[in-house]
Design an enzyme around this catalytic site. Structure first.
Site, PDB file in Angstrom:
ATOM      1  N   GLY A  41       0.734  -1.250   0.039  1.00  0.00           N
ATOM      2  CA  GLY A  41      -0.058  -0.038  -0.066  1.00  0.00           C
ATOM      3  C   GLY A  41       0.921   1.277   0.141  1.00  0.00           C
ATOM      4  O   GLY A  41       0.195   2.385  -0.140  1.00  0.00           O
ATOM      5  N   VAL A  43       3.073   4.753   0.667  1.00  0.00           N
ATOM      6  CA  VAL A  43       2.864   6.004   1.752  1.00  0.00           C
ATOM      7  C   VAL A  43       1.253   5.923   1.749  1.00  0.00           C
ATOM      8  O   VAL A  43       0.803   6.377   2.767  1.00  0.00           O
ATOM      9  CB  VAL A  43       3.590   7.027   1.154  1.00  0.00           C
ATOM     10  CG1 VAL A  43       3.118   8.213   1.851  1.00  0.00           C
ATOM     11  CG2 VAL A  43       4.865   6.815   1.388  1.00  0.00           C
ATOM     12  N   ILE A 180      -1.240  18.807   1.809  1.00  0.00           N
ATOM     13  CA  ILE A 180      -1.013  18.313   3.258  1.00  0.00           C
ATOM     14  C   ILE A 180      -1.187  19.292   4.278  1.00  0.00           C
ATOM     15  O   ILE A 180      -1.808  18.859   5.216  1.00  0.00           O
ATOM     16  CB  ILE A 180       0.414  17.492   3.065  1.00  0.00           C
ATOM     17  CG1 ILE A 180       0.442  16.558   2.268  1.00  0.00           C
ATOM     18  CG2 ILE A 180       0.923  17.474   4.587  1.00  0.00           C
ATOM     19  CD1 ILE A 180       1.893  15.703   2.243  1.00  0.00           C
ATOM     20  N   ALA A 263       5.244  21.061   5.536  1.00  0.00           N
ATOM     21  CA  ALA A 263       4.462  20.226   4.416  1.00  0.00           C
ATOM     22  C   ALA A 263       4.860  21.286   3.096  1.00  0.00           C
ATOM     23  O   ALA A 263       3.878  21.969   2.453  1.00  0.00           O
ATOM     24  CB  ALA A 263       3.055  20.308   5.066  1.00  0.00           C
ATOM     25  N   ARG A 266       6.834  17.124  -1.762  1.00  0.00           N
ATOM     26  CA  ARG A 266       7.584  16.083  -1.791  1.00  0.00           C
ATOM     27  C   ARG A 266       8.603  15.885  -2.772  1.00  0.00           C
ATOM     28  O   ARG A 266       8.468  16.784  -3.966  1.00  0.00           O
ATOM     29  CB  ARG A 266       6.611  14.793  -1.878  1.00  0.00           C
ATOM     30  CG  ARG A 266       5.472  14.741  -0.782  1.00  0.00           C
ATOM     31  CD  ARG A 266       4.704  13.777  -0.827  1.00  0.00           C
ATOM     32  NE  ARG A 266       5.227  12.488  -0.673  1.00  0.00           N
ATOM     33  CZ  ARG A 266       5.343  11.778   0.471  1.00  0.00           C
ATOM     34  NH1 ARG A 266       5.096  12.305   1.665  1.00  0.00           N
ATOM     35  NH2 ARG A 266       5.977  10.633   0.647  1.00  0.00           N
ATOM     36  N   ASP A 306       5.017   9.031  -8.608  1.00  0.00           N
ATOM     37  CA  ASP A 306       5.669  10.122  -7.948  1.00  0.00           C
ATOM     38  C   ASP A 306       7.082  10.183  -8.576  1.00  0.00           C
ATOM     39  O   ASP A 306       7.683  11.146  -8.633  1.00  0.00           O
ATOM     40  CB  ASP A 306       5.589  10.248  -6.412  1.00  0.00           C
ATOM     41  CG  ASP A 306       4.164  10.410  -5.775  1.00  0.00           C
ATOM     42  OD1 ASP A 306       3.381  10.559  -6.598  1.00  0.00           O
ATOM     43  OD2 ASP A 306       4.447  10.427  -4.468  1.00  0.00           O
ATOM     44  N   HIS A 438     -33.389  15.889  -8.051  1.00  0.00           N
ATOM     45  CA  HIS A 438     -33.679  17.202  -7.071  1.00  0.00           C
ATOM     46  C   HIS A 438     -34.089  16.555  -5.578  1.00  0.00           C
ATOM     47  O   HIS A 438     -34.859  15.855  -5.463  1.00  0.00           O
ATOM     48  CB  HIS A 438     -34.317  18.073  -7.518  1.00  0.00           C
ATOM     49  CG  HIS A 438     -34.910  19.357  -6.746  1.00  0.00           C
ATOM     50  ND1 HIS A 438     -33.780  20.343  -6.557  1.00  0.00           N
ATOM     51  CD2 HIS A 438     -35.894  19.424  -5.991  1.00  0.00           C
ATOM     52  CE1 HIS A 438     -34.467  21.390  -5.754  1.00  0.00           C
ATOM     53  NE2 HIS A 438     -35.630  20.780  -5.265  1.00  0.00           N
TER      54      HIS A 438
HETATM   55  P1  NAD Z   1       2.168  20.939  -2.182  1.00  0.00           P
HETATM   56  O1  NAD Z   1       3.160  21.143  -3.322  1.00  0.00           O
HETATM   57  O2  NAD Z   1       0.777  20.666  -2.362  1.00  0.00           O
HETATM   58  O3  NAD Z   1       1.935  22.038  -1.271  1.00  0.00           O
HETATM   59  C1  NAD Z   1       3.267  22.486  -0.698  1.00  0.00           C
HETATM   60  C2  NAD Z   1       3.083  23.888  -0.356  1.00  0.00           C
HETATM   61  O4  NAD Z   1       4.240  24.722   0.357  1.00  0.00           O
HETATM   62  C3  NAD Z   1       3.013  24.967  -1.579  1.00  0.00           C
HETATM   63  O5  NAD Z   1       1.645  25.668  -1.344  1.00  0.00           O
HETATM   64  C4  NAD Z   1       4.204  25.660  -1.564  1.00  0.00           C
HETATM   65  O6  NAD Z   1       3.990  27.078  -2.057  1.00  0.00           O
HETATM   66  C5  NAD Z   1       4.382  25.895   0.094  1.00  0.00           C
HETATM   67  N1  NAD Z   1       5.927  26.204   0.201  1.00  0.00           N
HETATM   68  C6  NAD Z   1       7.051  25.504  -0.402  1.00  0.00           C
HETATM   69  N2  NAD Z   1       8.189  26.123   0.089  1.00  0.00           N
HETATM   70  C7  NAD Z   1       7.687  26.908   1.464  1.00  0.00           C
HETATM   71  C8  NAD Z   1       8.298  27.523   2.376  1.00  0.00           C
HETATM   72  N3  NAD Z   1       9.591  27.609   2.382  1.00  0.00           N
HETATM   73  N4  NAD Z   1       7.808  28.175   3.173  1.00  0.00           N
HETATM   74  C9  NAD Z   1       6.225  28.038   3.141  1.00  0.00           C
HETATM   75  N5  NAD Z   1       5.396  27.435   2.328  1.00  0.00           N
HETATM   76  C10 NAD Z   1       6.202  26.792   1.193  1.00  0.00           C
HETATM   77  O7  NAD Z   1       2.939  19.800  -1.154  1.00  0.00           O
HETATM   78  P2  NAD Z   1       2.385  19.043   0.033  1.00  0.00           P
HETATM   79  O8  NAD Z   1       1.205  19.579   0.590  1.00  0.00           O
HETATM   80  O9  NAD Z   1       3.508  18.835   0.571  1.00  0.00           O
HETATM   81  O10 NAD Z   1       2.001  17.523  -0.359  1.00  0.00           O
HETATM   82  C11 NAD Z   1       2.795  16.919  -1.327  1.00  0.00           C
HETATM   83  C12 NAD Z   1       2.342  15.962  -2.310  1.00  0.00           C
HETATM   84  O11 NAD Z   1       1.407  15.109  -1.909  1.00  0.00           O
HETATM   85  C13 NAD Z   1       1.560  16.888  -3.369  1.00  0.00           C
HETATM   86  O12 NAD Z   1       1.880  16.512  -4.661  1.00  0.00           O
HETATM   87  C14 NAD Z   1       0.152  16.686  -3.125  1.00  0.00           C
HETATM   88  O13 NAD Z   1      -0.567  16.807  -3.954  1.00  0.00           O
HETATM   89  C15 NAD Z   1       0.118  15.253  -2.707  1.00  0.00           C
HETATM   90  N6  NAD Z   1      -0.834  14.990  -1.556  1.00  0.00           N
HETATM   91  C16 NAD Z   1      -2.219  14.795  -1.968  1.00  0.00           C
HETATM   92  C17 NAD Z   1      -3.103  14.776  -1.147  1.00  0.00           C
HETATM   93  C18 NAD Z   1      -4.684  14.471  -1.822  1.00  0.00           C
HETATM   94  O14 NAD Z   1      -4.841  14.420  -2.804  1.00  0.00           O
HETATM   95  N7  NAD Z   1      -5.541  14.716  -1.037  1.00  0.00           N
HETATM   96  C19 NAD Z   1      -3.140  14.706   0.132  1.00  0.00           C
HETATM   97  C20 NAD Z   1      -1.752  14.912   0.568  1.00  0.00           C
HETATM   98  C21 NAD Z   1      -0.808  15.134  -0.253  1.00  0.00           C
END
Ligand code: NAD
Length: 459
Positions: A41, A43, A180, A263, A266, A306, A438
């Protein structure tokens, strides 16, 4: 001659890797699936999508128990038993990982626990054992980016640590307002933490439609979450009493926190398998380029998920996994779509697919926009929903849908209709003339289409 041989070997058992392995087995291949974890499964299932959704469900119930007060139903303040909540989340993960093992067994997929590294064009080392293979799929995923210059401290978490639910910190700062960051803000704020999110870009969820994001921003603030956009953290000090984050930008000053989550995106795990030993090219970020058939520059080695770059989303990996297995087995297949839906499971949910209005403008694509506010949806209001929006981007000549953004409760589920419409080249008329039940919130999609056609009577 290696001690072990695989006809079709998949490195990584996440939603891309196991889907590829299972599809190849269904196509009659003899499959080996390698992963260092004790459970399948990856991450997503073990420490990502699924456990976070379990915690988000708990957060939603807490929030609804508070909001129902306005309906004349007074519930007492929920008491959170962290151990029980953690056990429930872990139980859901265990049920699903157990199910996957059963599916692998029934397909006679050989699961090898270990870390695989290429040693040549057709050879691998798996924890000291030599393997040869005919075809391979690299599906080793990604890991959280760590911000440089931060101290080593147990109070600084990545998304994996955040989902372990070690404690509810009194003050939690989240650096990164992407998916995230916003989902963790939603969880920990409902559990009682005072949450601050610091985002570098000038809006949270950068890349999503600005109008929808404004609704999300307001809703999160209403829930007591502090959001600082256009702000960067310039230093972090770990003192005994608290972490101190110094910020610059739209917000200037110090933030004290009892825990902080990084967050900020990645990074590809591609380099971990030493692709260069097999002659597989990767860029300086470790991303392995692939064609629409998911082939790398070495035709017998595929890469999915990824490690192949953005968007780093489980459902993209799964589709790529199927494509890789099919192409490797002599079928014609390709993932030739940009239509990869994104969903932030916040409260309310933010969901989008295809082009946003800003992307259409930036690319100079002829387009028009139509929308329907959820404040006018009977089903939304009568289900306790708040502000929300269904927004469609379409071609004014063909009336075909180019993109859709929805914000509101269950927006992620509702988005599927728009994705199907876009995949099938449906027009506004196709959507509007399809009878929507509806009262449902799905009507907002048809109403937005009718609004563009000038036939809407509900607004
Ligand atoms: P993300 O790329 O979605 O968001 C990272 C955020 O951090 C961005 O908004 C960016 O502008 C900001 N950032 C970067 N450097 C920074 C800094 N120094 N200070 C402040 N902000 C900064 O990445 P994530 O949220 O870490 O998620 C990682 C990956 O996992 C993404 O590809 C995401 O789409 C995926 N993910 C998807 C889901 C879902 O589909 N529901 C859930 C969790 C994660």
């Amino acid at each position: 001659m290696a001690e072990n041989h695989a006809d079709f070997i998949v490195l990584g058992a996440g939603p891309g890797g196991y889907a590829s392995a299972f599809r190849a087995a269904d196509l009659g291949r003899k499959v080996v699936l390698v992963d260092p974890r004790t459970t399948l499964g990856g991450v997503c299932l073990n420490e990502g999508c699924i456990p976070s959704k379990a915690l988000l469900h708990a957060a939603e119930v807490i929030r609804e128990s508070q909001e129902i007060g306005a309906w004349g139903i007074a519930l007492s303040k929920p008491k959170v038993d962290l151990d029980a909540l953690r056990a429930k989340k872990d139980g859901i993960v265990a049920q699903l990982t157990g199910g996957l093992s059963g599916l692998a067994r029934r397909r006679k997929v050989e699961v090898v626990r270990g870390t695989a590294v290429f040693t040549g064009e057709n050879s691998l080392d798996i924890d000291g054992a030599a393997w040869s293979f005919d075809q391979a799929v690299i599906a080793v995923g990604s890991a959280p980016i760590q911000l440089p210059g931060w101290p080593e401290d147990d109070r600084i978490w990545d998304s994996t640590a955040a989902l372990e639910l070690r404690e509810i910190p009194k003050r939690l700062t989240i650096v990164g307002g992407g998916i995230i960051g916003l989902e963790m803000a939603t969880v920990y704020s409902a559990l009682g933490a005072q949450v601050t999110v610091i985002e570098l870009a000038d809006q949270i969820a950068p890349g999503a439609d600005a109008e929808a994001v404004r609704i999300l921003h307001a809703a999160l603030e209403q829930q007591g979450i502090t959001l600082h956009t256009a702000t960067r953290v310039v230093s972090v000090k770990a003192m005994k009493a608290a972490l101190t984050l110094t910020c610059e930008g739209a917000f200037e000053g110090e933030i004290k926190a009892d825990a902080a989550i990084q967050a900020v995106g990645r990074r590809s795990n591609g380099p971990r398998v030493k692709p260069e030993a097999a002659g597989v090219e990767a860029d300086e970020r470790g991303i392995i380029p692939v064609d629409p058939s998911c082939r790398t520059n070495r035709p017998h080695i595929f890469a999915i998920g990824d490690v192949t770059g953005n968007p780093m989303l489980a459902h993209r990996a799964t589709h790529q996994g199927h494509v890789a297995a099919e192409v490797a087995t002599g079928h014609a297949a390709a993932l030739d779509t940009d239509l990869i839906p994104s969903v932030a499971y916040t409260s309310p949910e933010l969901a989008w697919a295809g082009m946003t209005q800003a992307q259409a403008e930036a690319r100079g694509i002829k387009h028009k926009v139509t929308s329907f506010p959820w404040a006018a949806s009977g089903r939304n209001l009568s289900s306790g929903g708040g502000d929300g929006l269904t927004k469609l981007v379409y071609c004014p000549d063909t009336h075909r849908l180019l993109g859709a953004t929805l914000i509101g409760n269950n927006a992620g589920e509702l988005l599927a209709e728009c994705v199907v419409a876009m995949e099938m080249g449906a027009t506004l008329e196709d959507i509007a003339f399809s009878v929507h039940a509806h009262p449902t919130v799905s009507e907002t999609v048809a109403f937005a289409a009718e609004r563009a056609m000038g036939t809407l009577t509900d607004l």
